[in-house]
Design an enzyme around this catalytic site. Structure first.
Site, PDB file in Angstrom:
ATOM      1  N   HIS A   6       3.590 -12.664  -5.673  1.00  0.00           N
ATOM      2  CA  HIS A   6       2.465 -12.891  -4.763  1.00  0.00           C
ATOM      3  C   HIS A   6       2.002 -14.352  -4.755  1.00  0.00           C
ATOM      4  O   HIS A   6       0.797 -14.629  -4.730  1.00  0.00           O
ATOM      5  CB  HIS A   6       1.313 -11.953  -5.125  1.00  0.00           C
ATOM      6  CG  HIS A   6       0.440 -11.584  -3.977  1.00  0.00           C
ATOM      7  ND1 HIS A   6      -0.211 -12.519  -3.196  1.00  0.00           N
ATOM      8  CD2 HIS A   6       0.114 -10.380  -3.455  1.00  0.00           C
ATOM      9  CE1 HIS A   6      -0.898 -11.892  -2.272  1.00  0.00           C
ATOM     10  NE2 HIS A   6      -0.717 -10.597  -2.390  1.00  0.00           N
ATOM     11  N   GLU A  21       5.960 -12.319   0.799  1.00  0.00           N
ATOM     12  CA  GLU A  21       6.251 -11.382  -0.286  1.00  0.00           C
ATOM     13  C   GLU A  21       7.440 -10.513   0.122  1.00  0.00           C
ATOM     14  O   GLU A  21       7.322  -9.693   1.034  1.00  0.00           O
ATOM     15  CB  GLU A  21       5.024 -10.503  -0.539  1.00  0.00           C
ATOM     16  CG  GLU A  21       3.760 -11.281  -0.839  1.00  0.00           C
ATOM     17  CD  GLU A  21       2.500 -10.487  -0.468  1.00  0.00           C
ATOM     18  OE1 GLU A  21       2.276  -9.416  -1.037  1.00  0.00           O
ATOM     19  OE2 GLU A  21       1.743 -10.956   0.405  1.00  0.00           O
ATOM     20  N   HIS A  48      -0.820  -2.584  -4.556  1.00  0.00           N
ATOM     21  CA  HIS A  48      -0.230  -3.479  -5.562  1.00  0.00           C
ATOM     22  C   HIS A  48      -0.203  -2.902  -6.980  1.00  0.00           C
ATOM     23  O   HIS A  48      -0.555  -3.574  -7.953  1.00  0.00           O
ATOM     24  CB  HIS A  48      -0.979  -4.817  -5.557  1.00  0.00           C
ATOM     25  CG  HIS A  48      -0.741  -5.653  -4.323  1.00  0.00           C
ATOM     26  ND1 HIS A  48       0.385  -5.563  -3.546  1.00  0.00           N
ATOM     27  CD2 HIS A  48      -1.516  -6.618  -3.738  1.00  0.00           C
ATOM     28  CE1 HIS A  48       0.309  -6.416  -2.540  1.00  0.00           C
ATOM     29  NE2 HIS A  48      -0.829  -7.070  -2.620  1.00  0.00           N
ATOM     30  N   ARG A 102       0.793  -1.237   0.000  1.00  0.00           N
ATOM     31  CA  ARG A 102       0.000   0.000   0.000  1.00  0.00           C
ATOM     32  C   ARG A 102       0.825   1.287   0.000  1.00  0.00           C
ATOM     33  O   ARG A 102       1.893   1.342   0.606  1.00  0.00           O
ATOM     34  CB  ARG A 102      -0.934  -0.002   1.216  1.00  0.00           C
ATOM     35  CG  ARG A 102      -2.037  -1.049   1.080  1.00  0.00           C
ATOM     36  CD  ARG A 102      -2.879  -1.181   2.335  1.00  0.00           C
ATOM     37  NE  ARG A 102      -3.924  -2.184   2.131  1.00  0.00           N
ATOM     38  CZ  ARG A 102      -3.728  -3.507   2.175  1.00  0.00           C
ATOM     39  NH1 ARG A 102      -2.528  -3.996   2.446  1.00  0.00           N
ATOM     40  NH2 ARG A 102      -4.731  -4.343   1.954  1.00  0.00           N
ATOM     41  N   ASP A 141      -0.930 -10.037   8.294  1.00  0.00           N
ATOM     42  CA  ASP A 141      -0.852  -9.283   7.037  1.00  0.00           C
ATOM     43  C   ASP A 141       0.050  -8.078   7.306  1.00  0.00           C
ATOM     44  O   ASP A 141      -0.394  -6.937   7.306  1.00  0.00           O
ATOM     45  CB  ASP A 141      -2.273  -8.851   6.606  1.00  0.00           C
ATOM     46  CG  ASP A 141      -2.294  -8.282   5.204  1.00  0.00           C
ATOM     47  OD1 ASP A 141      -1.226  -8.249   4.560  1.00  0.00           O
ATOM     48  OD2 ASP A 141      -3.376  -7.866   4.751  1.00  0.00           O
TER      49      ASP A 141
END
Ligand code: GAL
Length: 352
Positions: free
Chosen positions: A179, A316, A106, A81, A251
């Site tokens: 990803h 990632e 993304h 982000r 996350d």
């Protein structure tokens, strides 16, 4: 060892999309699509010598065109982000798409995951495919013409290497990642809560409730974010720790102890069921561990598999989210004439 190229499908514009199969002498196989430069499958030997496909994905191009979860894709120009989709570079304010609430996610509405990449088999590196993408000045609001090259290599020691290179004619920002959604018991085996994870990081970046880093870098010690030793992913995933509540699970970006060196292990995942082990090495400063909280049962993948929340994990490798707006974080600026050059390795083995 072999590399094969086949037609995968056709875009609505009639452009062909190809799929490459890289195979090494141990029988490990990886498929890469030119749509999104995505990893479509990875057949990895388990402890009994059987092969498991450890990558979530779709059977055909149509699945990828409809999908909105970035399965296996290369993410760009900017992974994760950017707050309000805004940043200032050399005194100029740039406005990007706000495609995740008020924030940019993304790479925007049509990120690199939705592009058809040029491709070729590299003669100078065994078992490899090179994918190229030209992102013109102003694409998705980003400055500078950007030339991106991603090379996947399947080595003889069962490692999938991803080499990222890019250059620009005008200062810009860039943060490329892959990803892939991994499930070391196989893509259709259900949740990953018993699979164990180690992240070589003493610290993580704290998020606000919209998953934007607040700028605080916090010690993992004494929190559910502590993965310094192998820990079952599910052990604290439903904790009431505010960061876990904000993320609906994991996350977050971890601050790697590896000093931007791919010689040191950044992360390890272990599945005792299949005995498959995956080690991650990278030159980037951070890693996003995402426990696939947004898979929702509406994601129907390969062999009609219904993918539910937490049926996979993503690791990632990246510059920190929103790093362009946080001076404490390593800068993701790529200057005109300089080369962006990063490498990430996912190496597979079995428990001994
Ligand atoms: C992750 C991100 C998640 C979610 C996911 C895609 O990289 O951290 O918040 O957006 O991608 O569904």
């Amino acid at each position: 060892m072999s590399v094969e190229k086949k037609l995968f499908g056709m875009m609505p514009t009639c452009e062909n999309v190809y799929i490459y199969t890289l195979k090494n002498s141990n029988g490990m196989e990886v498929e890469i699509s030119t749509y999104g430069a995505a990893v479509v499958s990875a057949l990895v030997p388990d402890k009994t010598g059987e092969f498991q496909d450890v990558i979530l994905g779709y059977d055909d191009l149509e699945g990828y065109l409809k999908g909105d979860k970035y399965f296996g894709a290369i993410i760009g120009r900017f992974a994760n982000r950017i707050q309000y989709g805004k940043f200032t570079l050399n005194g100029v304010e740039y406005n990007l798409a706000q495609n995740n609430g008020q924030n940019h996610l993304h790479g925007g509405i049509k990120g690199f995951d939705k592009a058809v990449w040029d491709s070729k088999i590299r003669k100078d590196i065994d078992n490899s495919v090179e994918l190229c993408y030209f992102s013109p000045d102003g694409e998705e609001g980003y400055p500078g013409n950007l030339y991106v090259k991603v090379t996947y290599v399947l080595t003889e020691d069962n490692a999938l290497e991803i080499h990222y290179k890019a250059n620009t004619d005008k200062d810009t920002i860039i943060n490329l990642t892959n990803h892939a959604y991994f499930n070391l018991s196989g893509h259709s085996s259900g949740d990953i809560l018993k699979q164990k994870l180690m992240i070589n990081a003493d610290k993580f970046t704290v998020n606000d409730k919209n998953s934007i880093p607040t700028g605080e870098i916090r010690e993992v010690e004494g929190t559910p974010m502590d993965f310094r030793t192998l820990t079952p992913i599910g052990q604290n995933i439903n904790s009431d720790y505010e960061q876990i509540v904000f993320g609906n699970g994991y996350d977050h970006n971890w601050v790697l102890n590896t000093n931007n060196s791919a010689q040191l292990k950044a992360a390890q995942a272990v599945d005792e069921n299949t005995g498959i082990v995956m080690d991650v090495y990278t030159t980037t400063p951070g890693i996003q561990f995402y426990s696939a909280n947004f898979l929702a049962g509406s994601d129907i993948g390969k062999n009609n598999t219904v993918y539910n929340s937490r049926d996979a994990f993503c690791l990632e490798t990246q510059y920190f989210p929103n790093s362009i707006n946080c001076s404490k974080f390593e800068s993701p600026i790529l200057r005109a004439g300089e080369e962006y050059n990063h490498k990430t390795i996912y190496k597979f083995s079995t428990i001994v």
